[in-house]
Motif scaffolding. Structure first.
Motif, PDB file in Angstrom:
ATOM      1  N   LEU A   1       9.677   0.993   7.274  1.00 43.94           N
ATOM      2  CA  LEU A   1       9.701   1.122   5.915  1.00 43.94           C
ATOM      3  C   LEU A   1       9.613   2.671   5.679  1.00 43.94           C
ATOM      4  O   LEU A   1      10.486   2.977   4.714  1.00 43.94           O
ATOM      5  N   GLU A   2       9.083   3.434   6.473  1.00 43.98           N
ATOM      6  CA  GLU A   2       9.500   4.745   6.373  1.00 43.98           C
ATOM      7  C   GLU A   2      10.836   5.346   6.298  1.00 43.98           C
ATOM      8  O   GLU A   2      11.328   6.205   5.491  1.00 43.98           O
TER       9      GLU A   2
ATOM     10  N   ASP B   1       0.910  -1.116   0.040  1.00 43.25           N
ATOM     11  CA  ASP B   1      -0.021  -0.014   0.060  1.00 43.25           C
ATOM     12  C   ASP B   1       0.865   1.230  -0.118  1.00 43.25           C
ATOM     13  O   ASP B   1       0.609   2.249  -0.569  1.00 43.25           O
ATOM     14  N   ALA B   2       2.153   1.251   0.918  1.00 44.49           N
ATOM     15  CA  ALA B   2       2.954   2.349   0.820  1.00 44.49           C
ATOM     16  C   ALA B   2       3.534   2.351  -0.675  1.00 44.49           C
ATOM     17  O   ALA B   2       3.687   3.872  -0.967  1.00 44.49           O
TER      18      ALA B   2
ATOM     19  N   ALA C   1       8.096  12.183   4.334  1.00 45.59           N
ATOM     20  CA  ALA C   1       8.408  13.423   3.926  1.00 45.59           C
ATOM     21  C   ALA C   1       9.690  13.398   3.087  1.00 45.59           C
ATOM     22  O   ALA C   1      10.774  13.270   3.511  1.00 45.59           O
ATOM     23  N   LEU C   2       9.454  13.690   1.814  1.00 48.24           N
ATOM     24  CA  LEU C   2      10.641  13.549   0.906  1.00 48.24           C
ATOM     25  C   LEU C   2      10.992  14.680   0.148  1.00 48.24           C
ATOM     26  O   LEU C   2      11.735  14.579  -0.920  1.00 48.24           O
ATOM     27  N   ASP C   3      10.894  15.884   0.493  1.00 48.61           N
ATOM     28  CA  ASP C   3      11.084  17.088  -0.219  1.00 48.61           C
ATOM     29  C   ASP C   3      12.465  17.273   0.154  1.00 48.61           C
ATOM     30  O   ASP C   3      13.258  17.388   1.169  1.00 48.61           O
TER      31      ASP C   3
ATOM     32  N   ALA D   1      15.623   7.003   3.575  1.00 51.38           N
ATOM     33  CA  ALA D   1      17.111   6.809   3.421  1.00 51.38           C
ATOM     34  C   ALA D   1      17.459   6.883   2.012  1.00 51.38           C
ATOM     35  O   ALA D   1      18.569   7.623   1.327  1.00 51.38           O
ATOM     36  N   ALA D   2      16.772   6.149   1.187  1.00 53.25           N
ATOM     37  CA  ALA D   2      16.975   5.944  -0.333  1.00 53.25           C
ATOM     38  C   ALA D   2      16.819   7.183  -1.008  1.00 53.25           C
ATOM     39  O   ALA D   2      17.868   7.501  -1.853  1.00 53.25           O
TER      40      ALA D   2
END
Length: 571
Positions: free
Chosen positions: A141-142, A11-12, A177-179, A147-148
């Motif tokens: 998972l977050e 789902d993620a 949070a990927l910005d 990190a990746a």
């Protein structure tokens, strides 16, 4: 209703926009693959080898700029991912590998197929962890995904076989949070760089892929400084087309104009590049380097001013400080040399060249059987491929010919194993590229050694009906190794390949196969390959004695080659 560990993961991935997961099914991953089966929007791509799956995921990530995902089951399945993941790591592209593991209670008991994944992936991964409780999800998972993406690398999440179908007690959705921040150096550092560049009379730019999002600013810098622009191979994609400043590549695949532009300058401005070959950098030259990674500054060549920051943001602040250079002699001289070199290369690529006296003279030395020259093949592909084609290339001579004869203009894209330098990458990367862009033409420049190493995944291309065009430079050799041996004065040894008819192999697998042995048939065959719907393998027998002369050949290389040829002739 509580969800399982496997469904939380899938789902993620869907929420992150991941459309394809590449891998080979296995018992430890059954809960995860079953979650993919029942989730709309996420598709499973079953490969024949996990290495191909990792290459495909990395290719999709590089082209899309988003997270790629691959999977390998317990033990050998995870081990097989390793080479493709190393390529992703060296390319600094975000890839998540989900790996199976033996049942939780058996970890550490030397159980059947047990491998310590956290140890195995220690060098390649920016994040690695084994899930030991359902309640660690989705937090673990977050962390892996962040990190990746933030570090541009590989994250490995290991899931024991008996944990994937266990339910979570606290079933919250995953949040990411990927910005990423865009930074530039402070004003004193910019002033120091401007002072150095303004004091120089002949500035040369060395531009890498890290500048690809700053094309406008880079061209403005070249114009303002009247500077020739040397491109790394990975910068061809964004800077080769419609660029009056570029003079091609340097290094062993490069040309004399690029070498001259570097050696004759008194200042070098490095933009988003970590070009690794120290011998090809200029000597006694002032250097300014801009890179997002501070640890890259000065690690290849001594740097007088290092600017840590985004290339575009840094140049936008630096350009107003730079004086305009009116004298274009340095630029014009490099461009003239580049045009002259290109004319010579195009003569080699012309099939009629063999019939002229210069061609007959050269052929007497290196192509007595008048086989197809690889230059002619690469030039024909450049001519007939789509303006927005996506290219992949195997490491070795296939990349040399692509570098010299394929122009990356008109929206074309290019990836390869240009940091790790692995064999066998072009075909599986083309697989990932075609799934990323199903409506675009994808062309793989395959070496015969590279293609045969992961030949089984031709069946993956057939199974998923991917219209990839595989161009095989079939010289029956590990060509780059042959050249390296001969330049060192060693006779060719261990490089000859007993190849099958690759076109016949493709035909047997249900893929259109075209075999070309006559130079007169080359252009019609290349055109037919691109016009034929669906996947095509174009097997072209090329001259195994072809030599790619580097941009700055040395006496020792020439002498070594001569000695090697004598040794090959004499018993």
């Amino acid at each position: 209703m509580a969800r399982t560990v496997a469904h939380v993961i899938v789902d993620a991935l869907k929420d992150l926009g991941v459309e394809h997961v590449f891998g080979v099914v296995g018992d430890a991953l059954n809960p995860v693959t079953d979650a993919i089966r029942t989730t709309d929007g996420v598709s499973w791509v079953g490969c024949r080898h996990e290495e191909a799956a990792a290459f495909a995921a990395g290719a999709r990530s590089q082209l899309s700029g988003t997270l790629g995902v691959c999977m390998g089951t317990v033990g050998p399945g995870s081990v097989h991912l390793l080479n493709g993941l190393y390529d992703a790591a060296k390319s600094r592209t975000p890839v998540l590998a989900i790996c199976g593991q033996v049942p939780l209670a058996e970890i550490g008991s030397d159980y059947f197929q047990e491998v310590d994944n956290d140890l195995l992936f220690r060098d390649v991964a920016v994040y690695r962890a084994t899930v030991t409780s359902p309640d660690q999800m989705p937090r673990m998972l977050e962390s892996a995904v962040r990190a990746a993406v933030s570090q541009g690398g590989v994250a490995v999440l290991t899931v024991p076989g008996d944990l994937g179908d266990q339910e979570l007690t606290d079933d919250r959705p995953a949040r990411f949070a990927l910005d990423r921040a865009v930074t530039r150096p402070d004003d004193p550092a910019l002033a120091a760089a401007a002072e150095l560049l303004n004091a120089a009379s002949r500035v040369t730019l060395l531009v890498g892929r890290g500048a690809r999002d700053a094309r406008t600013e880079v061209l403005r810098a070249a114009e303002q400084l009247s500077a020739p622009m040397v491109l790394t191979l990975k910068a061809k994609e964004g800077f080769e087309g419609d660029n009056p400043f570029q003079v091609g590549q340097t290094g062993l695949i490069g040309n004399p104009a690029a070498a001259h532009a570097l050696d004759s300058g008194d200042a070098l401005l490095m933009l988003g590049t970590d070009f690794p070959y120290r011998d090809w950098y200029p000597k006694d030259c002032k250097v300014v380097q801009i890179d997002t990674r501070e640890d890259h500054l000065g690690r290849r060549v001594p740097v007088d001013v290092g600017l840590a920051g985004d290339v575009g943001a840094t140049l936008r602040a630096l350009l107003p400080l730079l004086a305009e250079v009116a004298d274009r002699a340095h630029l014009d001289e490099a461009r003239e040399k580049f045009a002259h070199w290109q004319e010579g290369q195009q003569r080699l690529a012309d099939p009629a060249h063999e019939h002229r006296w210069t061609g007959r003279l050269r052929a007497a030395l290196d192509n007595r059987d008048h086989q197809i020259r690889p230059e002619a093949l690469a030039a024909a592909v450049d001519r007939y491929a789509a303006e927005d084609a996506v290219f992949t290339s195997d490491t070795g001579m296939a990349t040399v010919w692509l570098s010299r004869f394929v122009t990356m203009g008109g929206g074309r894209r290019l990836i390869g194993s240009y940091n790790l330098g692995s064999m066998a990458n072009a075909m599986p990367q083309a697989l990932g590229a075609q799934l990323w862009a199903p409506d675009r033409q994808v062309v793989a420049f395959c070496g015969d050694g590279g293609l045969s190493m992961l030949l089984g995944d031709l069946m993956t291309i057939k199974t998923y009906r991917l219209p990839v065009k595989l161009v095989v430079f079939d010289n029956r050799r590990l060509g780059m190794v042959k050249l390296e041996q001969e330049q060192a004065g060693l006779p060719e040894f261990g490089t000859e390949l007993d190849n099958p008819d690759f076109a016949a192999v493709a035909t047997a697998l249900g893929i259109t196969g075209i075999r070309v042995t006559d130079p007169e048939d080359l252009h019609d065959s290349v055109r037919r390959a691109f016009e034929t719907p669906g996947p095509v393998l174009l097997d072209v027998l090329t001259n195994p004695e072809e030599v790619a002369v580097p941009g700055k050949p040395t006496v020792s290389q020439g002498w070594g080659y001569a000695i090697a040829k004598v040794k090959e002739i004499l018993p």
